[in-house]
Design an enzyme around this catalytic site. Sequence first.
Site, short mmCIF file in Angstrom:
data_model
loop_
_atom_site.label_atom_id
_atom_site.label_comp_id
_atom_site.label_asym_id
_atom_site.label_seq_id
_atom_site.Cartn_x
_atom_site.Cartn_y
_atom_site.Cartn_z
N ASN A 9 0.88 -1.18 0.00
CA ASN A 9 0.00 0.00 0.00
C ASN A 9 0.91 1.22 0.00
O ASN A 9 1.46 1.59 1.04
CB ASN A 9 -0.90 -0.06 1.24
N ARG A 94 -2.66 -2.00 -3.38
CA ARG A 94 -3.77 -1.06 -3.31
C ARG A 94 -3.54 -0.01 -4.40
O ARG A 94 -2.47 0.60 -4.46
CB ARG A 94 -3.76 -0.38 -1.96
N HIS A 182 -12.10 4.53 -0.46
CA HIS A 182 -12.15 3.65 0.72
C HIS A 182 -12.95 2.38 0.44
O HIS A 182 -13.47 1.73 1.34
CB HIS A 182 -12.78 4.36 1.95
N HIS A 206 -16.22 5.49 7.63
CA HIS A 206 -14.76 5.25 7.65
C HIS A 206 -14.14 6.60 7.99
O HIS A 206 -13.94 7.44 7.12
CB HIS A 206 -14.29 4.73 6.29
N ARG A 239 -7.83 17.76 4.74
CA ARG A 239 -8.59 18.06 3.52
C ARG A 239 -9.91 18.73 3.87
O ARG A 239 -10.54 18.40 4.87
CB ARG A 239 -8.88 16.76 2.74
N GLU A 377 -8.15 -3.37 5.32
CA GLU A 377 -8.06 -3.27 3.86
C GLU A 377 -7.03 -4.26 3.31
O GLU A 377 -7.21 -4.82 2.23
CB GLU A 377 -7.68 -1.84 3.46
P1 ADP Z 1 -5.37 6.84 7.54
O1 ADP Z 1 -5.36 5.34 7.31
O2 ADP Z 1 -6.39 7.58 6.71
O3 ADP Z 1 -4.02 7.48 7.53
P2 ADP Z 1 -6.29 6.14 10.19
O4 ADP Z 1 -7.55 5.42 9.86
O5 ADP Z 1 -5.13 5.36 10.66
O6 ADP Z 1 -5.88 7.09 9.00
O7 ADP Z 1 -6.64 7.24 11.28
C1 ADP Z 1 -5.66 8.05 11.83
C2 ADP Z 1 -6.33 9.10 12.68
O8 ADP Z 1 -7.16 8.49 13.68
C3 ADP Z 1 -5.35 9.94 13.49
O9 ADP Z 1 -4.88 11.02 12.73
C4 ADP Z 1 -6.17 10.40 14.66
O10 ADP Z 1 -6.76 11.64 14.32
C5 ADP Z 1 -7.29 9.38 14.77
N1 ADP Z 1 -7.21 8.64 16.03
C6 ADP Z 1 -6.45 7.56 16.32
N2 ADP Z 1 -6.65 7.18 17.61
C7 ADP Z 1 -7.56 8.04 18.13
C8 ADP Z 1 -8.18 8.18 19.41
N3 ADP Z 1 -7.92 7.38 20.43
N4 ADP Z 1 -9.07 9.20 19.56
C9 ADP Z 1 -9.36 10.04 18.56
N5 ADP Z 1 -8.80 9.95 17.34
C10 ADP Z 1 -7.91 8.97 17.12
#
Ligand code: ADP
Length: 391
Positions: A9, A94, A182, A206, A239, A377
């Site tokens: 990915n 991906r 997604h 998501h 974004r 994923e």
């Molecule tokens: P991506 O795969 O789109 O990079 P993720 O699904 O891994 O993102 O999500 C990451 C985000 O999840 C972090 O930037 C944070 O804002 C949020 N996050 C992770 N843990 C927590 C938590 N305990 N409480 C609130 N938000 C959280």
Amino acid sequence: MENSILVLNAGSSSLKFSVFNLLGADQLSQKVTGQVEGIGTAPHLKARNDHEQTLIDVHWQTSEVANHAQALQQIIDFLNSSLQHQRLVGVGHRVVHGGPDYSAPSLITPEVMAKLDTITPLAPLHNPHNLAAIRAMMQECPNLLQVACFDTAFHRQQDTVAKLFGLPYEYYERGVQRYGFHGLSYEYIASVLPPDIATGRVIVAHIGSGASLCAIHNGRSVASTMGFTALDGLLMGTRAGSLDAGVILYLLQQEGLSIKQLEDLLYKQSGLLGLSGISNDMRILLDSNEPRAQLAIDYFVYRVSREIGSLAAAMGGLDALVFTAGIGENSPKIRQLIAKQATWLGVDIDATANEKSVACISRANSRVSVWMLPTNEELMIAHHTRTLLGL
Ligand code: ADP
């Protein structure tokens, strides 16, 4: 020797990977997950096994891992040294955008690569990295079969009205459509829903640093908040989400922003970060006492809540609501705020179950059942790769 599938990915500066062993009866077991982060800036490879033990944690000088090909070389060296009892039999990638034609995963051939190159302008910030990883893999292991799994594919079965913009129809024919993203996450969630829920009208939220909602009716994507690009819909980490197109014209014509400045503003400086002026990380905003952190959270919850209403309308009702991804899986507070705003739809969550983050977080008599389901994923990609390659 055990047969395994490598899942890649690729992001702009990271290359995430997972190794799945092929078990009988279509079962897959995730053995290793890791990533090279900071490609071209501060390269760092880390990986852990299925017991959460760290297998490698190494940093390099910038020039040592300056591109995806070099990152992949490091990953392959690591896998060769640590996976002595596993044999790679396929690679699943991906690919964020599959354009109008790909509604299913595809075996990668030179013809498919040529076609994917023509789609790159539809996702200039994502697809070039995905294709770079595929090319590096082709170079490195030319005999290994590779499969492209598209984030857009799950949404291609939507009705035409759900994919339209109100532009002249010839734009639609030229590919200017709502695609939705997604899709691998949504497909995974649809596959793990309890059977009585899976046949109903479900909204999956998501919500991570990228965020979207999808309306799924009887396992099929009906509508999504993301559109032509992954910029549409909800407010995200950096974004902006949905924007009046007139704002773009104003910024170009009156404020004289260059295309590059506009791209940076929309993709990197907006969202939770831009509104709060503090962070794109929901955890930091939830811990902050600053009024603008609260404003960013309020707007995030407001946008999700409005879009839940919109997607419920697209399905003619709502039977279940599912939270997933970084915020959806880890923040009881945000789930509770969103659920409260959806009370009018029949959402009634159980505060204790929500705090404990169990799978079903609604009360027994809630008209809409509410769920917290971790997404995967990578597993979906491994599954598609296995099926397509007949392994
Ligand atoms: P991506 O795969 O789109 O990079 P993720 O699904 O891994 O993102 O999500 C990451 C985000 O999840 C972090 O930037 C944070 O804002 C949020 N996050 C992770 N843990 C927590 C938590 N305990 N409480 C609130 N938000 C959280």
